[in-house]
Scaffold this motif. Structure first.
Motif, PDB file in Angstrom:
ATOM      1  N   PRO A  55      63.321  30.251  53.825  1.00 46.70           N
ATOM      2  CA  PRO A  55      62.352  30.930  54.685  1.00 46.70           C
ATOM      3  C   PRO A  55      62.848  31.087  56.120  1.00 46.70           C
ATOM      4  CG  PRO A  55      61.673  28.655  54.346  1.00 46.70           C
ATOM      5  CD  PRO A  55      62.918  28.851  53.547  1.00 46.70           C
ATOM      6  N   TRP A  56      63.654  32.112  56.361  1.00 45.86           N
ATOM      7  CA  TRP A  56      64.146  32.379  57.716  1.00 45.86           C
ATOM      8  C   TRP A  56      64.816  33.745  57.777  1.00 45.86           C
ATOM      9  CZ3 TRP A  56      69.329  30.085  59.773  1.00 45.86           C
ATOM     10  CH2 TRP A  56      70.340  30.228  58.831  1.00 45.86           C
ATOM     11  N   CYS A  57      65.132  34.171  58.997  1.00 48.43           N
ATOM     12  CA  CYS A  57      66.057  35.274  59.237  1.00 48.43           C
ATOM     13  C   CYS A  57      67.392  34.630  59.603  1.00 48.43           C
ATOM     14  CB  CYS A  57      65.575  36.166  60.372  1.00 48.43           C
ATOM     15  SG  CYS A  57      64.277  37.320  59.881  1.00 48.43           S
ATOM     16  N   PRO A  58      68.423  34.774  58.778  1.00 54.57           N
ATOM     17  CA  PRO A  58      69.675  34.061  59.028  1.00 54.57           C
ATOM     18  C   PRO A  58      70.311  34.441  60.357  1.00 54.57           C
ATOM     19  CG  PRO A  58      69.626  34.967  56.811  1.00 54.57           C
ATOM     20  CD  PRO A  58      68.456  35.545  57.538  1.00 54.57           C
ATOM     21  N   THR A  59      70.924  33.463  60.981  1.00 55.04           N
ATOM     22  CA  THR A  59      71.706  33.696  62.186  1.00 55.04           C
ATOM     23  C   THR A  59      73.167  33.897  61.784  1.00 55.04           C
ATOM     24  OG1 THR A  59      72.134  31.332  62.446  1.00 55.04           O
ATOM     25  CG2 THR A  59      70.172  32.214  63.538  1.00 55.04           C
ATOM     26  N   PRO A  60      73.974  34.499  62.638  1.00 54.94           N
ATOM     27  CA  PRO A  60      75.403  34.620  62.316  1.00 54.94           C
ATOM     28  C   PRO A  60      76.027  33.238  62.141  1.00 54.94           C
ATOM     29  CG  PRO A  60      74.812  36.059  64.155  1.00 54.94           C
ATOM     30  CD  PRO A  60      73.635  35.173  63.919  1.00 54.94           C
ATOM     31  N   ARG A  61      76.913  33.107  61.166  1.00 50.77           N
ATOM     32  CA  ARG A  61      77.589  31.824  60.951  1.00 50.77           C
ATOM     33  C   ARG A  61      78.470  31.492  62.148  1.00 50.77           C
ATOM     34  NH1 ARG A  61      77.125  33.817  55.826  1.00 50.77           N
ATOM     35  NH2 ARG A  61      76.340  32.343  54.262  1.00 50.77           N
ATOM     36  N   GLY A  62      78.543  30.213  62.437  1.00 50.22           N
ATOM     37  CA  GLY A  62      79.410  29.749  63.506  1.00 50.22           C
ATOM     38  C   GLY A  62      78.707  29.480  64.811  1.00 50.22           C
ATOM     39  N   LEU A  63      77.418  29.859  64.923  1.00 44.98           N
ATOM     40  CA  LEU A  63      76.670  29.531  66.131  1.00 44.98           C
ATOM     41  C   LEU A  63      76.401  28.033  66.164  1.00 44.98           C
ATOM     42  CD1 LEU A  63      74.060  32.442  66.266  1.00 44.98           C
ATOM     43  CD2 LEU A  63      76.175  32.210  67.593  1.00 44.98           C
ATOM     44  N   PRO A  64      76.199  27.468  67.347  1.00 44.48           N
ATOM     45  CA  PRO A  64      75.883  26.030  67.417  1.00 44.48           C
ATOM     46  C   PRO A  64      74.622  25.693  66.632  1.00 44.48           C
ATOM     47  CG  PRO A  64      76.408  26.912  69.596  1.00 44.48           C
ATOM     48  CD  PRO A  64      76.295  28.094  68.681  1.00 44.48           C
ATOM     49  N   ASP A  65      74.574  24.457  66.144  1.00 42.76           N
ATOM     50  CA  ASP A  65      73.403  24.013  65.377  1.00 42.76           C
ATOM     51  C   ASP A  65      72.106  24.216  66.146  1.00 42.76           C
ATOM     52  OD1 ASP A  65      75.114  23.286  63.408  1.00 42.76           O
ATOM     53  OD2 ASP A  65      74.663  21.138  63.452  1.00 42.76           O
ATOM     54  N   ARG A  66      72.156  24.005  67.443  1.00 41.97           N
ATOM     55  CA  ARG A  66      70.917  24.100  68.231  1.00 41.97           C
ATOM     56  C   ARG A  66      70.342  25.519  68.217  1.00 41.97           C
ATOM     57  NH1 ARG A  66      75.055  24.172  72.008  1.00 41.97           N
ATOM     58  NH2 ARG A  66      74.984  25.917  73.493  1.00 41.97           N
ATOM     59  N   ILE A  67      71.199  26.512  67.937  1.00 44.40           N
ATOM     60  CA  ILE A  67      70.730  27.895  67.833  1.00 44.40           C
ATOM     61  C   ILE A  67      70.351  28.209  66.379  1.00 44.40           C
ATOM     62  CG2 ILE A  67      71.367  30.327  68.101  1.00 44.40           C
ATOM     63  CD1 ILE A  67      73.151  29.483  70.422  1.00 44.40           C
TER      64      ILE A  67
END
Length: 357
Positions: free
Chosen positions: A125-137
């Motif tokens: 359940p999410w809109c994926p973020t680009p891989r490689g961004l920091p965990d906090r993002i």
């Protein structure tokens, strides 16, 4: 007079019979109408769920059926992959996120067309973020798909439509919902209590829609090696309860470099899962680095041969969010194109998993 008396007696009995027929039949008709409209499903108690019971024994005895070997492919990819590897999996695994409200109908129809009997969908359940961004993002809250939003019913229409597509697929569908919840890189990590409420709400809706072919897989990320009490406590804070879970699983990836995990390092935590939750364990996402790949797979086959409560292994070489943050070995290789013994090792693993007890 006698005839009239008989008539009155007959009419009296008829009234009694009519009242009895009405008392029995009208509620039945109402119930049937409610069932057909779906209203009856919505009255189902929250504790009910569409889980038909474990396929495998829940103790250390030999499993009742051959175990599952799966691979992360779509149906159209399977014939070529099977031809190159000599392995025919029973299950195909895919990923779907909630961002665009995807239906599984087309995906499952493609799987069914190549004659597999089971599918596993990692349904996040999410809109994926680009891989490689920091965990906090990557792990930032996404209010539209939050545990609170799901638990409160704001996404019920989508969940119901998804459950209906699963129900009508003709396959056994394993739902790996909101996986690796105890990590820091997915937004459903926030608030374990709300995670539990969301999980139970989703399972309840599948029950209301009579999707009895769905099996919910609770798949956390267990650290390699002996499990610390803190790590186990943190993960179990997300446990929704056995009556809401069909299967338990974990990711088992040997990334190499600073995150090299031989099979022997993964087995203690798998055993801890089995012992603590008293259920068979499925390895829901399995991969290894290029160096030593064949030996690693053979070690996994050996472990599976002596571990009857290991209910399934899903080979997955799709890009990993975890790998984007780690110093890893070569994770870019593909088994179907490999010439270094990995195919033979996988065939050994497949034979082990397909062997009835």
């Amino acid at each position: 007079m006698f005839s009239r008396h008989l008539y009155n007696r007959h009419r009296g009995r008829s009234k009694i019979r009519l009242r009895a027929w009405t008392a029995l039949t009208v509620p039945a008709l109402i119930a049937c109408s409610a069932f057909a409209s779906g209203a009856l499903g919505r009255l189902t108690p929250r504790s009910w769920q569409p889980i038909t019971g474990p396929v495998y024994s829940t103790d250390d005895a030999t499993p009742q059926l051959a175990r599952i070997l799966g691979v992360a492919l779509t149906g159209p990819q399977l014939p070529k992959w099977a031809g190159l590897t000599g392995v025919r999996p029973q299950l195909l695994m895919s990923f779907q996120n909630w961002c665009d409200r995807p239906s599984p109908a087309r995906l499952l129809a493609q799987d069914k067309a190549v004659h597999v009997t089971m599918a596993l969908i990692t349904w996040d359940p999410w809109c994926p973020t680009p891989r490689g961004l920091p965990d906090r993002i990557e792990g930032r809250r996404q209010p539209a798909f939050s545990n609170a939003a799901i638990a409160s019913g704001r996404l019920d229409r989508y969940i119901r439509s998804y459950a209906d597509a699963v129900r009508d697929s003709g396959l056994t569908v394993y739902i790996r919902y909101a996986h690796e919840m105890n990590g820091t890189w997915y937004p459903w990590q926030w608030n374990p209590r709300l995670y539990i409420r969301a999980w139970r709400h989703v399972v309840t809706i599948f029950g209301q829609e009579h999707a009895v072919n769905a099996r919910f897989v609770w798949s956390g990320l267990w650290p390699a090696g002996p499990a610390s009490a803190t790590a186990v406590k943190h993960l179990l804070a997300y446990w929704p309860g056995r009556s809401y879970v069909s299967d338990i699983g974990t990711t088992a990836i040997n990334f190499g470099a600073d995150h090299r995990h031989p099979v022997s390092q993964l087995t203690p935590i798998i055993a801890t899962m089995h012992k603590r939750l008293r259920m068979p364990v499925m390895l829901t996402e399995v991969n290894t680095e290029y160096a030593g790949r064949a030996g690693w797979i053979r070690s996994l086959a050996s472990y599976a041969a002596r571990t009857p409560w290991l209910s399934g292994i899903v080979w997955c070489q799709l890009p990993s969010y975890g790998a984007a943050h780690l110093d890893t070995g070569d994770m870019s290789w593909q088994l179907a194109a490999d010439t270094g013994g990995s195919k033979a090792a996988l065939r050994t693993l497949a034979a082990t998993m397909n062997k009835p007890g």
